[in-house]
Design an enzyme around this catalytic site. Structure first.
Site, PDB file in Angstrom:
ATOM      1  N   ASN A  50      19.209 -10.863 -31.955  1.00 43.92           N
ATOM      2  CA  ASN A  50      18.732  -9.507 -32.238  1.00 43.92           C
ATOM      3  C   ASN A  50      19.588  -8.470 -31.526  1.00 43.92           C
ATOM      4  OD1 ASN A  50      16.643 -10.514 -33.784  1.00 43.92           O
ATOM      5  ND2 ASN A  50      15.071 -10.236 -32.220  1.00 43.92           N
ATOM      6  N   ARG A 371      17.433 -10.689 -50.580  1.00 42.68           N
ATOM      7  CA  ARG A 371      17.949 -11.821 -49.811  1.00 42.68           C
ATOM      8  C   ARG A 371      17.380 -13.101 -50.398  1.00 42.68           C
ATOM      9  NH1 ARG A 371      20.063  -9.543 -45.076  1.00 42.68           N
ATOM     10  NH2 ARG A 371      18.920  -7.738 -44.250  1.00 42.68           N
ATOM     11  N   HIS A 431      15.276  -2.552 -52.324  1.00 39.21           N
ATOM     12  CA  HIS A 431      14.601  -3.362 -51.311  1.00 39.21           C
ATOM     13  C   HIS A 431      13.263  -3.907 -51.803  1.00 39.21           C
ATOM     14  CE1 HIS A 431      12.631  -3.991 -47.244  1.00 39.21           C
ATOM     15  NE2 HIS A 431      13.806  -4.574 -47.075  1.00 39.21           N
TER      16      HIS A 431
END
Length: 708
Positions: A50, A371, A431
């Site tokens: 991260n 994705r 998205h």
């Protein structure tokens, strides 16, 4: 909003510092002794990954702003220079704390016959084995580099780690050298015999420097690692967007160094050599007392040590679909279905598309892809549908950060199979997670839809908490048809009956409902909002929530990551409470519930799921969806099961204070655990005819804890 408050009561917290605070909570999972040891090690790796991405994208953007002489826009609470100083201080402490936690964890792992050894801790037999291993598996792919006037300092790849060396030749001359660690071979090598034992590649290299630089005497060494600017600047007006995008991805690999991490043990003159060799015009240096690149630690988490990991969890398959002979379409036609991942199987989403691909009565499939996995069954089903003669449209988002290359590959594979591939709206990132299946039934066309809060990715669906709504509701699917036409044809639908979407109506719809709760509060009626998301950044929404709080609306927010709203400020946000859940599963679902003049939970509530976090990018620069939940069973599942369990959770929860600091509600991880609850209890809409026989605990926020 800002005019009503003095600086002391300013309601915004800084986005970047809030993100670091989130990653501190992630690392906090590695400190919880009741968790399995290798799962704690995994959280160290997650925190490190991260932080890499944070520097590659967020800090890189800030550094570029600073280099251009720009300042932050109002109403950000601190200057750019002050913010970068804070980031450096907090991130440095976080990086060092990762190593400190690792040191503690290593001792606990050793008691379980699991070792992360160094070169100094090797036995003679280990060195003999490593000598052969080095010769056969490592030496052929290493490139030892001398750095001198004839051999300039080389380019170091993003996230690349390098061993820097200072050596002396037989004539007494000092030579500087580098040994880059190949990115495509394992960082950690498992040693044979005597339990589970691993050694880092750089430690192995240190043993065999004489084989890399024969005749030289080693005078000093140390490791360094670079993090580069990895944001891709996109000019969508390019004549050939796909080819331009490919070139931009290649350019990203050579982005400016944003962060140079150097081992504290590296000699000062060698450190100076490294810093001089790298272009640090906008980058900064962090000194680390310990191992670099902790993101690679997940390589040592092996299946042979299941005793040190979470007990395997087998997700449920909705009984209702089985009652319809395994037909997703038949089950959806009967009634809306909500699937709660990872507790319920992502196979439902895959089977939905597989069934559509093979059903001779299905005439078309429309799908968004943001994705997915390398061996995606979703893509395979879409290809099969096209090969079976169905009309298939796929909206592929090329700008899915760090998945761009994979998405380019899928786009080409789909096109070769005859799928119509488009790349979304100009200037927007697609998205939203949407599927639309059209089937001919009794001489008419009937539509079936899937709306997801997560990605079409079967691997992440095993660890991400997300929701999948399947519906054949006429008004909703009619809206979805218009929205797909909007994305492919760029013509905004004039009026939708049920759905809201970004960039045109999602923010305004939320604001309308927030203001509706304010009206109920002013009228003396119950006024309450529950919402769950990954990030809350949008200042306009924050202002509306604060105004609602001032009017007496009770607001409970579950924000996993970034939260820029300062809660519980007297006179400003005192009726707003914020918590963050971090645990075994990654909280990823987006839900918002409005009391609509009643207390929550209530059958009168207005409930929505969404693909969007409450951030400017989601409202203004992305195509997102907001979907109303109107089926009684599904609404009850979200209110009485899902949201109630999250609000009740004490085992995975952190409470946000007005000062921006988080307090772990139960540092021992005890009390009510929402994840355990979901693993143990069947969901309402997936239970089929057995739903009436389910003996589910009736959750309230007031009752004592009911689960260990």
């Amino acid at each position: 909003m800002g005019k009503k408050n003095n600086h002391k009561e300013f309601p915004y917290l800084d986005r970047e510092i809030s993100w670091i605070a989130f990653n501190e909570r992630v690392l906090g999972q590695a400190m919880m002794t009741q968790k399995p040891l290798l799962e704690r090690l995994r959280f160290i790796a997650i925190a490190a990954k991260n932080l890499d991405e944070f520097f590659m994208v967020r800090v890189a953007g800030l550094k570029n702003q600073e280099a251009a002489g720009l300042e932050r826009r109002h109403p950000e609470p601190v200057s750019l220079k002050s913010l970068l100083d804070q980031i450096h201080e907090r991130a440095s402490a976080l990086i060092q704390n990762q190593f400190n936690v690792l040191q503690t964890l290593k001792k606990e792992l050793e008691s379980e016959n699991f070792f992360l050894v160094t070169a100094e801790g090797l036995m003679k037999s280990d060195k003999v084995w490593l000598s052969t291993y080095f010769k056969e598996e490592i030496f052929p792919v290493l490139t030892p580099l001398a750095v001198d006037p004839a051999h300039p300092f080389p380019f170091v790849a993003n996230l690349g780690m390098t061993v820097a060396l200072e050596m002396e030749n037989p004539e007494g001359e000092i030579l500087k050298g580098l040994v880059p660690l190949p990115l495509k071979i394992k960082r950690f090598i498992q040693l044979p015999n005597r339990g589970s034992r691993f050694i880092a590649l750089e430690d192995v290299i240190s043993l065999f420097i004489p084989k890399l630089f024969p005749g030289f005497i080693l005078r000093g060494m140390g490791c360094f690692r670079v993090v580069r600017d990895s944001e891709v600047e996109i000019h969508e007006e390019s004549d050939d967007f796909v080819h331009y995008f490919e070139a931009a991805l290649k350019q990203r690999e050579r982005g400016a160094v944003i962060l140079l991490m150097i081992q504290k043990s590296m000699p000062p003159d060698l450190r100076a050599f490294v810093e001089e060799g790298l272009d640090l015009s906008i980058g900064e240096v962090m000194e680390v007392d310990g191992m670099l690149g902790l993101s690679d630690l997940d390589q040592v988490i092996i299946s042979k040590r299941n005793d040190l990991q979470y007990k395997p969890y087998v997700e449920r398959f909705p009984a209702r679909i089985r009652e319809f002979g395994g037909s997703c379409l038949a089950a959806i036609k009967h009634k809306d279905l909500l699937v709660h991942h990872p507790y319920e199987s992502f196979d439902v989403v895959v089977d939905f598309l597989k069934e559509a691909a093979r059903d001779p009565n299905v005439v078309s499939i429309k799908q968004t892809l943001y994705r997915t996995s390398n061996d995606s069954p979703i893509v395979a089903a879409l290809i099969e549908a096209a090969e079976n003669g169905k009309s298939v449209l796929v909206i592929v988002e090329l700008k899915a950060r760090f998945d761009e290359k994979a998405n380019l590959k899928w786009a080409r594979d789909l096109e070769r199979a005859g799928v119509l591939v488009v790349y979304g709206l100009l200037g927007l990132k697609t998205h939203a997670k949407l599927s639309l299946v059209t089937r001919r039934e009794d001489g008419h066309l009937k539509n079936y839809a899937h709306f997801g809060t997560g990605n079409y990715h079967p691997q992440t669906a095993r660890v991400y908490d997300d929701l999948s709504l399947f519906t054949a509701d006429h008004k909703i699917v009619e809206d979805l048809c218009k929205i797909f036409n909007y994305v492919t044809g760029s013509a905004s639908p004039k009026k939708l009956k049920k759905l809201a979407y970004s960039p045109l109506s999602l923010r305004s719809t939320l604001i309308e409902h927030i203001r509706g709760e304010r009206d109920f509060a002013k009228a003396g009626k119950p006024a309450i909002i529950w919402a769950k998301m990954n990030a809350l950044v949008d200042h306009e929404i924050i202002d509306e929530l604060c105004l609602a709080s001032q009017d007496g609306v009770k607001i409970h927010l579950i924000v996993r990551g970034i939260c820029c709203l300062s809660p519980e400020l007297p006179g400003v946000s005192e009726n707003i409470h914020v918590k963050s859940l971090v645990g075994r599963f990654l909280e990823h679902s987006r839900i918002v519930c409005f009391g609509n003049g009643h207390d929550l939970p209530s059958e009168h509530a207005k409930v929505f799921i969404s693909s969007a976090d409450w951030m400017p990018r989601n409202f203004d620069w992305r195509f997102e969806s907001l979907v109303p939940i109107e089926n009684h069973t599904v609404k009850s599942q979200i209110l009485d099961q899902i949201m109630m369990a999250y609000l009740k959770d004490t085992a995975n929860s952190w409470s946000l204070g007005a000062d921006g600091n988080y307090t772990q509600i139960n540092p021992e991880g005890e009390g009510f655990n929402a994840h355990h609850y979901f693993m143990r209890h069947q969901s309402l809409s997936g239970g089929g005819s057995m739903t009436h026989d389910l003996h589910l605990p009736h959750l309230t926020l007031e009752e004592p804890e009911i689960l260990p």
